[in-house]
Design an enzyme around this catalytic site. Structure first.
Site, short mmCIF file in Angstrom:
data_model
loop_
_atom_site.label_atom_id
_atom_site.label_comp_id
_atom_site.label_asym_id
_atom_site.label_seq_id
_atom_site.Cartn_x
_atom_site.Cartn_y
_atom_site.Cartn_z
N GLN A 36 0.84 -1.20 0.00
CA GLN A 36 0.00 0.00 0.00
C GLN A 36 0.87 1.25 0.00
OE1 GLN A 36 -2.19 2.41 -0.38
NE2 GLN A 36 -3.82 1.40 0.78
N ARG A 84 -0.15 4.31 0.25
CA ARG A 84 -0.70 5.35 1.13
C ARG A 84 -0.24 5.09 2.55
NH1 ARG A 84 -5.28 8.39 0.31
NH2 ARG A 84 -5.93 9.56 2.14
N SER A 92 -20.84 7.09 7.26
CA SER A 92 -21.56 6.87 6.01
C SER A 92 -21.81 5.38 5.79
CB SER A 92 -20.74 7.44 4.85
OG SER A 92 -21.33 7.09 3.61
N GLY A 124 -24.00 1.47 4.16
CA GLY A 124 -23.23 0.29 3.76
C GLY A 124 -22.06 0.69 2.87
N GLY A 161 -8.63 0.00 -1.44
CA GLY A 161 -9.82 0.18 -0.61
C GLY A 161 -9.54 0.08 0.87
N GLU A 162 -8.30 0.43 1.28
CA GLU A 162 -7.96 0.27 2.70
C GLU A 162 -8.80 1.19 3.61
OE1 GLU A 162 -4.11 0.15 5.72
OE2 GLU A 162 -3.82 0.01 3.56
#
Length: 302
Positions: A54, A56, A70, A75, A95-96
């Site tokens: 990753q 990021r 949210s 969901g 999608g971490e």
């Protein structure tokens, strides 16, 4: 709503297929692989591990809590992407933030696209996909570009094609990595912009970079003011001075005795100004076309 329920039910059905030891899919050619790979599957969160590739490294806590709120209400709208590691074991590709936020709200499963990829492919997918995100800071993007070059052996030309960016854009990001780590951190934390960094990178000495960086933050210099300060530095001027402060010009001692003589000879007031280093200019005013012709004749003899 019925369509969403149907898709969710399908995802759970595929999830059950993946938990069957007799259907352990390891490659795209395995039985039932076409039913799973590239489809949305509901996966257990505890079966997914974080991607060590990753790019990021900064996750804003406040933004993560907002995403968690949210997800609690609506969901997970956009599925994460994972790659299959072993039987019922997966690794995040992208999608971490969604993964972390889902854990925060206590979800047990998360919708995911399943990929089958080796380490190099996983690294490339993670880096390229993350580069496309809007919320990465310039240093994270630069580090991602550098990793693609170093670890995937991409040239800047190939990297340009892969990420859909001009080569000059990629070069500008990569140059930021030549900045002192203190300044890189300042860019990541928002104290200065990428534009400030692009100007500072033209200073080779790291300590001088830091000195000007501290002045930028302390005096709230704009990018244009920073560029001017860097230019002053390259011309040997003092970094501590305000880049907008004009160099004081005075009549130099070596010219003072001559000014009156030139004025008398030309019959017009002449100004001589010079900087402390001796660089300067002579100003000879004229008041009409005829006056100009008169001065020209005196100065050139014709």
């Amino acid at each position: 709503m019925a369509k969403a329920t149907k898709k969710q039910a399908l995802g759970r059905g595929l999830s059950a297929l993946l938990k069957d030891p007799n259907n352990d899919i390891q490659s795209a050619t395995d039985k039932n692989a076409d039913k799973v790979v590239g489809h949305i599957v509901e996966l257990d969160l505890n079966a997914i591990e974080v991607n060590p590739f990753q790019p990021r490294s900064n996750f804003n806590d406040e933004a993560l809590l907002e995403l968690a709120s949210s997800i609690r209400e609506l969901g997970v709208i956009q599925p994460i992407t994972v790659r299959k590691m072993d039987f019922n074991r997966y690794q995040l590709v992208s999608g971490e933030r969604r993964f972390r936020a889902s854990k925060l709200v206590g979800l047990e499963t998360i919708p995911a696209y399943i990929r089958i990829a080796n380490d190099q492919e996983s690294l490339e997918m993670a880096l390229v996909e993350n580069i496309q995100r809007q919320d990465l800071d310039p240093i994270e993007i630069a580090l991602s570009y550098q990793r693609l070059i170093d670890e995937i052996q991409l040239t800047q030309e190939k990297l340009s094609d892969r990420v859909g960016k001009k080569r000059s854009t990629i070069t500008n990001y990569l140059r930021l990595l030549r900045l002192d780590p203190i300044i890189q951190t300042g860019i990541r934390d928002g104290f200065v912009s990428m534009g400030h960094g692009r100007a500072l990178v033209n200073i080779d000495k790291k300590q001088d970079q830091i000195d000007l960086y501290e002045k930028i933050v302390g005096d709230n210099l704009s990018v244009r003011e920073t560029e001017k300060a860097v230019k002053n530095y390259q011309e040997g001027k003092d970094l501590s001075k305000n880049p907008n402060e004009k160099t004081k010009e005075v009549t130099p001692i070596f010219a003072k005795d001559s000014v009156d003589k030139i004025t008398e000879y030309l019959s017009t007031k002449v100004e001589v100004k010079a900087s402390e280093k001796g660089k300067g200019k002579i100003t000879i005013p004229f008041h009409s076309k005829e006056d100009f012709q008169r001065l020209k004749k005196l100065l050139t003899g014709g």
